[in-house]
Motif scaffolding. Structure first.
Motif, short mmCIF file in Angstrom:
data_model
loop_
_atom_site.label_atom_id
_atom_site.label_comp_id
_atom_site.label_asym_id
_atom_site.label_seq_id
_atom_site.Cartn_x
_atom_site.Cartn_y
_atom_site.Cartn_z
N ARG A 234 0.83 -1.20 0.00
CA ARG A 234 0.00 0.00 0.00
C ARG A 234 0.87 1.25 0.00
O ARG A 234 0.58 2.21 -0.72
CB ARG A 234 -0.92 0.00 1.22
N ASN A 238 0.83 4.10 -2.97
CA ASN A 238 0.51 5.51 -2.73
C ASN A 238 1.64 6.41 -3.22
O ASN A 238 1.38 7.48 -3.82
CB ASN A 238 0.26 5.75 -1.25
N SER A 320 -6.87 -0.54 -1.59
CA SER A 320 -6.50 0.71 -2.26
C SER A 320 -5.90 0.48 -3.65
O SER A 320 -6.09 1.30 -4.55
CB SER A 320 -5.52 1.50 -1.40
N CYS A 323 -8.35 0.59 -6.37
CA CYS A 323 -9.17 1.81 -6.46
C CYS A 323 -8.53 2.84 -7.39
O CYS A 323 -8.27 3.98 -6.99
CB CYS A 323 -9.38 2.40 -5.07
#
Length: 410
Positions: A234, A238, A320, A323
């Motif tokens: 993650r 990001n 995430s 997404c």
């Protein structure tokens, strides 16, 4: 004479007292003037006097004030409006209809007509990721062999400072170029987990291709690393998004740029390439095949419809890295299949797997099948629910791959 002197002395004393008195009076008057000039007053002397008004330039303005809470209903209304707007977007198919306009009059026209949709999907995940392929050569280190194949540790340059790493296996006793199968492991797994000691729930997903005379590349994707935090995937995703790409895009690039190297090898037939994957590997099988036309056959296990099911139940429950922009408005799994059609695609799910891994896929499959049916390629799409759990169903997947790779034989 004495009288005259006495009178003069008295007069001098009087004049001296008068002069002193006049001097004191003068000093007092000057002091009062100085005090007035400095703005100071004698409180005792002016306590009963009215205060003088301040100049207009020094008066403070009076502002309108209201309790901050008076606007609370407006904030509540704003949140409700945005919730209704999201609900509107979820039900509005017009954007998809504008960007995905298939032309079914021929295979060639269909493929050209879905290109805008393919470009939009690539842009949504930041693919291809920025950076040139390093000039360094790929490395293939032999690590072992057995009765069916020779095993290599492959390290292939992909991006600046980035390599694709995995296991590459060539089949023995094959006299002509062999088909290539990309075997993609799932979340928390690795090529070694999917291959050695029975392959766990992957079963024969890796070694099964070698048994059939196929060269197999099983790449490693990032899910955990001992020297890093548990959520390293993650975190990396990001940070990549801050740079205009994503971990999905980088890991697709690891596969597609590995193909640049692998399809040049003499033991590989570049006209017969398949990809298989379980769970996360099933996700990568779908999205990589959607962007990479050199993959001719695909089998996705225990993934199709999973995120759509989670999104339906709780929008914020979707991991995430799934997404990316427009994920649930333009790029649902059933429509991404439009970028694979008419190439053969097998989708499988286990009856005993979690509800998210099965039920939504059953509902979505007819829409995916429609892309094939309208092209006259109905048999190229297959959706199967097998007896089992979260596992790779060897029999159905390899039957489908074998059938369609043989159909591509020279």
């Amino acid at each position: 004479m004495n009288c005259i002197k006495m009178n003069r002395i008295k007069m001098n004393r009087f004049n001296s007292f008068r002069y002193r008195s006049m001097g004191l009076l003068t000093l007092c008057c000057c002091g009062l003037l100085a005090t007035a000039a400095s703005g100071q007053t004698n409180p005792a002397a002016t306590s009963n006097a009215p205060a003088a008004a301040a100049p207009l330039s020094e008066q403070k303005p009076v502002y309108f004030e209201q309790d901050v809470a008076a606007s609370n209903p407006l904030r509540n209304a704003q949140a409700a409006e945005l919730e209704r707007y999201i609900a509107h977007l979820k039900s509005d198919a017009s954007r998809l209809q504008q960007i995905l306009t298939p032309d079914y009059t021929s295979i060639e026209k269909y493929q050209a007509s879905v290109e805008p949709y393919r470009r939009a999907f690539a842009q949504s995940i930041g693919y291809p990721p920025p950076g040139a392929v390093p000039a360094e050569p790929a490395q293939f280190e032999k690590i072992g062999e057995d009765a069916i194949g020779i095993y290599y540790r492959a390290i292939i340059p992909v991006l600046p400072e980035v390599h694709a790493e995995g296991l590459y296996i060539t089949p023995k006793n094959v006299t002509k170029p062999a088909p290539l199968v990309i075997a993609m492991h799932g979340g928390g797994g690795s090529p070694e987990v999917a291959l050695f000691k029975g392959g766990a729930n992957y079963h024969d997903m890796v070694r099964g291709g070698v048994k059939r005379g196929y060269a197999v590349f099983a790449p490693q994707h990032l899910f955990k690393a001992d020297a890093y935090p548990a959520d390293i995937r993650r975190q990396i995703d990001n940070r990549l998004r801050h740079q205009g790409t994503s971990i999905t895009a980088v890991e697709i690039a690891k596969i597609t740029r590995s193909l640049d190297v692998l399809l040049q090898r003499p033991e590989v037939d570049p006209t017969r390439v398949a990809m298989v994957g379980l769970s996360y590997g099933g996700f990568y099988t779908l999205v990589t095949t959607a962007l990479e036309p050199r993959i001719h056959v695909a089998a996705s296990s225990c993934y199709y419809g999973v995120q759509e099911s989670r999104y339906r139940e709780n929008e914020l429950s979707v991991p995430s890295d799934f997404c990316f922009m427009d994920r649930f408005s333009l790029f649902r799994d059933d429509d991404l299949v439009a970028l694979i059609a008419p190439r053969p695609l097998h989708i499988q799910a286990g009856k005993k797997d979690g509800v998210h891994h099965r039920e939504a896929g059953i509902e979505m499959a007819p829409r995916s099948a429609s892309y094939y049916e309208k092209l006259g390629k109905k048999t190229n799409f297959e959706h199967l629910v097998f007896e089992g759990g979260h596992e790779f169903h060897d029999a159905s997947a390899w039957r489908f791959v074998d059938q369609h790779l043989q159909g591509l034989s020279r």
